[in-house]
Design a protein around this motif. Structure first.
Motif, mmCIF file in Angstrom:
data_model
loop_
_atom_site.group_PDB
_atom_site.id
_atom_site.type_symbol
_atom_site.label_atom_id
_atom_site.label_comp_id
_atom_site.label_asym_id
_atom_site.label_seq_id
_atom_site.Cartn_x
_atom_site.Cartn_y
_atom_site.Cartn_z
ATOM 1 N N GLU A 111 -41.899 -6.272 -14.003
ATOM 2 C CA GLU A 111 -43.004 -5.342 -13.832
ATOM 3 C C GLU A 111 -42.828 -4.059 -14.189
ATOM 4 O OE1 GLU A 111 -44.930 -6.105 -9.979
ATOM 5 O OE2 GLU A 111 -45.212 -8.387 -10.568
ATOM 6 N N ARG A 112 -41.692 -3.530 -14.042
ATOM 7 C CA ARG A 112 -41.286 -2.172 -14.415
ATOM 8 C C ARG A 112 -40.297 -2.193 -15.653
ATOM 9 N NH1 ARG A 112 -41.532 -2.601 -8.747
ATOM 10 N NH2 ARG A 112 -39.876 -2.359 -8.467
ATOM 11 N N LEU A 113 -40.541 -3.049 -16.579
ATOM 12 C CA LEU A 113 -39.720 -3.140 -17.880
ATOM 13 C C LEU A 113 -39.696 -1.766 -18.485
ATOM 14 C CD1 LEU A 113 -38.043 -5.259 -18.932
ATOM 15 C CD2 LEU A 113 -39.914 -5.609 -20.633
ATOM 16 N N THR A 114 -40.605 -0.777 -18.472
ATOM 17 C CA THR A 114 -40.489 0.489 -19.252
ATOM 18 C C THR A 114 -39.801 1.401 -18.501
ATOM 19 O OG1 THR A 114 -42.733 1.121 -18.270
ATOM 20 C CG2 THR A 114 -42.803 -0.054 -20.384
ATOM 21 N N ASP A 115 -39.475 1.178 -17.164
ATOM 22 C CA ASP A 115 -38.349 2.007 -16.554
ATOM 23 C C ASP A 115 -37.032 1.884 -17.144
ATOM 24 O OD1 ASP A 115 -40.416 2.970 -14.920
ATOM 25 O OD2 ASP A 115 -39.964 1.592 -13.127
ATOM 26 N N VAL A 116 -36.702 0.771 -18.009
ATOM 27 C CA VAL A 116 -35.423 0.322 -18.098
ATOM 28 C C VAL A 116 -35.329 0.351 -19.742
ATOM 29 C CG1 VAL A 116 -33.646 -1.575 -18.208
ATOM 30 C CG2 VAL A 116 -35.398 -1.224 -16.292
ATOM 31 N N PHE A 117 -36.373 0.048 -20.541
ATOM 32 C CA PHE A 117 -36.401 0.116 -22.020
ATOM 33 C C PHE A 117 -37.496 1.281 -22.390
ATOM 34 C CE2 PHE A 117 -35.149 -3.922 -20.831
ATOM 35 C CZ PHE A 117 -33.565 -4.052 -21.361
ATOM 36 N N ALA A 118 -37.095 2.020 -23.395
ATOM 37 C CA ALA A 118 -38.047 2.590 -24.057
ATOM 38 C C ALA A 118 -38.196 2.135 -25.787
ATOM 39 C CB ALA A 118 -37.248 4.218 -24.277
ATOM 40 N N SER A 119 -39.252 2.895 -26.254
ATOM 41 C CA SER A 119 -39.640 2.361 -27.728
ATOM 42 C C SER A 119 -38.363 2.723 -28.697
ATOM 43 C CB SER A 119 -40.630 2.934 -28.214
ATOM 44 O OG SER A 119 -40.726 4.244 -28.145
ATOM 45 N N SER A 120 -37.542 3.904 -28.261
ATOM 46 C CA SER A 120 -36.394 4.027 -29.113
ATOM 47 C C SER A 120 -34.984 3.087 -29.063
ATOM 48 C CB SER A 120 -35.994 5.402 -28.741
ATOM 49 O OG SER A 120 -35.564 5.189 -27.287
ATOM 50 N N ASP A 121 -35.485 2.283 -28.119
ATOM 51 C CA ASP A 121 -34.257 1.074 -27.960
ATOM 52 C C ASP A 121 -34.648 -0.009 -28.748
ATOM 53 O OD1 ASP A 121 -32.764 2.039 -25.727
ATOM 54 O OD2 ASP A 121 -34.405 1.311 -24.370
ATOM 55 N N MET A 122 -35.666 -0.124 -29.557
ATOM 56 C CA MET A 122 -36.059 -1.081 -30.624
ATOM 57 C C MET A 122 -35.716 -2.427 -30.524
ATOM 58 S SD MET A 122 -35.110 1.523 -33.849
ATOM 59 C CE MET A 122 -35.676 0.475 -35.132
ATOM 60 N N VAL A 123 -36.438 -2.781 -29.496
ATOM 61 C CA VAL A 123 -36.122 -4.319 -29.239
ATOM 62 C C VAL A 123 -36.990 -5.163 -30.190
ATOM 63 C CG1 VAL A 123 -36.671 -6.081 -27.380
ATOM 64 C CG2 VAL A 123 -36.179 -3.848 -26.404
ATOM 65 N N LYS A 124 -36.144 -6.140 -30.621
ATOM 66 C CA LYS A 124 -36.559 -6.964 -31.894
ATOM 67 C C LYS A 124 -37.591 -8.112 -31.447
ATOM 68 C CE LYS A 124 -35.467 -8.872 -36.301
ATOM 69 N NZ LYS A 124 -35.264 -8.242 -37.675
ATOM 70 N N ARG A 125 -37.046 -8.837 -30.254
ATOM 71 C CA ARG A 125 -37.473 -9.898 -29.817
ATOM 72 C C ARG A 125 -37.721 -10.033 -28.282
ATOM 73 N NH1 ARG A 125 -35.545 -14.690 -33.215
ATOM 74 N NH2 ARG A 125 -37.141 -13.826 -34.256
ATOM 75 N N ILE A 126 -38.363 -10.631 -27.563
ATOM 76 C CA ILE A 126 -38.378 -10.772 -26.262
ATOM 77 C C ILE A 126 -38.524 -12.285 -26.130
ATOM 78 C CG2 ILE A 126 -39.650 -10.682 -23.848
ATOM 79 C CD1 ILE A 126 -40.409 -7.731 -24.858
ATOM 80 N N TYR A 127 -37.731 -13.093 -25.105
ATOM 81 C CA TYR A 127 -38.010 -14.280 -24.852
ATOM 82 C C TYR A 127 -38.380 -14.452 -23.502
ATOM 83 C CZ TYR A 127 -34.790 -15.060 -28.885
ATOM 84 O OH TYR A 127 -34.021 -15.119 -30.325
ATOM 85 N N ILE A 128 -39.255 -15.295 -23.168
ATOM 86 C CA ILE A 128 -39.772 -15.749 -21.999
ATOM 87 C C ILE A 128 -39.633 -17.094 -21.904
ATOM 88 C CG2 ILE A 128 -41.548 -15.566 -20.100
ATOM 89 C CD1 ILE A 128 -42.384 -12.838 -21.506
ATOM 90 N N ASN A 129 -38.792 -17.769 -21.272
ATOM 91 C CA ASN A 129 -38.408 -18.949 -21.060
ATOM 92 C C ASN A 129 -38.673 -19.643 -19.702
ATOM 93 O OD1 ASN A 129 -37.785 -19.398 -23.800
ATOM 94 N ND2 ASN A 129 -35.804 -18.822 -23.125
ATOM 95 N N PHE A 130 -39.507 -20.759 -19.239
ATOM 96 C CA PHE A 130 -39.702 -21.315 -17.971
ATOM 97 C C PHE A 130 -39.930 -20.115 -16.903
ATOM 98 C CE2 PHE A 130 -36.378 -23.707 -20.615
ATOM 99 C CZ PHE A 130 -37.226 -24.729 -20.694
ATOM 100 N N CYS A 131 -41.021 -19.317 -17.360
ATOM 101 C CA CYS A 131 -41.355 -18.275 -16.356
ATOM 102 C C CYS A 131 -42.074 -18.982 -15.181
ATOM 103 C CB CYS A 131 -42.230 -17.150 -17.083
ATOM 104 S SG CYS A 131 -43.685 -17.859 -17.805
#
Length: 149
Positions: A101-121
């Motif tokens: 829920e607070r993912l933007t506290d850990v990652f910034a746009s400069s980290d350039m995440v290419k893909r996010i996986y959400i399995n069996f949430c």
């Protein structure tokens, strides 16, 4: 998924070189944390870590971060990652403890995440729990902030 407390998890995680308990310190600097500059992929709610361990060990041309907030799950993930890497240090995978829920506290746009996986949430089936879902529109906006085009 409900899981019992694992007394050994805290100690094992603290000894693991690929586990990060305070990932907010690396916000905007994840590229520097990995030895190789490669595309970054994230799994949210990694659970026992089997998906991330299998994917990262077979695709070493990418960097991976497996995220969960439950210590017992992270302990199981750590063991599964070690097994997938034949008990060698995984250079392209980190295991972190964070609240999605607070993912933007850990990652910034400069980290350039290419893909996010959400399995069996966790589906949070009741209507009143709608805001807790990983696919809630509020969450999707956060994901968009850190993903590359």
């Amino acid at each position: 998924m409900r899981i019992r407390r694992k007394k050994w998890a805290e100690k094992e995680l603290s000894e693991a070189k690929f586990y990060i308990d305070k990932p907010e310190e690396f916000k905007g600097k994840w590229k520097e944390k990995f030895p190789k500059k490669q595309p970054l992929f994230i799994e949210l709610g990694c659970g026992k870590g089997i998906f991330s361990a299998t994917l990262a060990s077979s695709h070493r041309e990418n960097n991976y971060i497996a995220v969960d907030m439950i210590e017992a799950m992270l302990g199981l993930s750590k063991r599964n990652i070690e097994q997938a890497y034949d008990f060698k240090y995984p250079e392209n995978l980190f295991l972190i403890r964070a609240n999605v829920e607070r993912l933007t506290d850990v990652f910034a746009s400069s980290d350039m995440v290419k893909r996010i996986y959400i399995n069996f949430c966790n589906p949070w089936p009741k209507k009143k729990h709608n805001k807790k879902r990983l696919t809630h529109p509020r969450q999707l906006v956060q994901y968009k902030e850190i993903l590359t085009d």
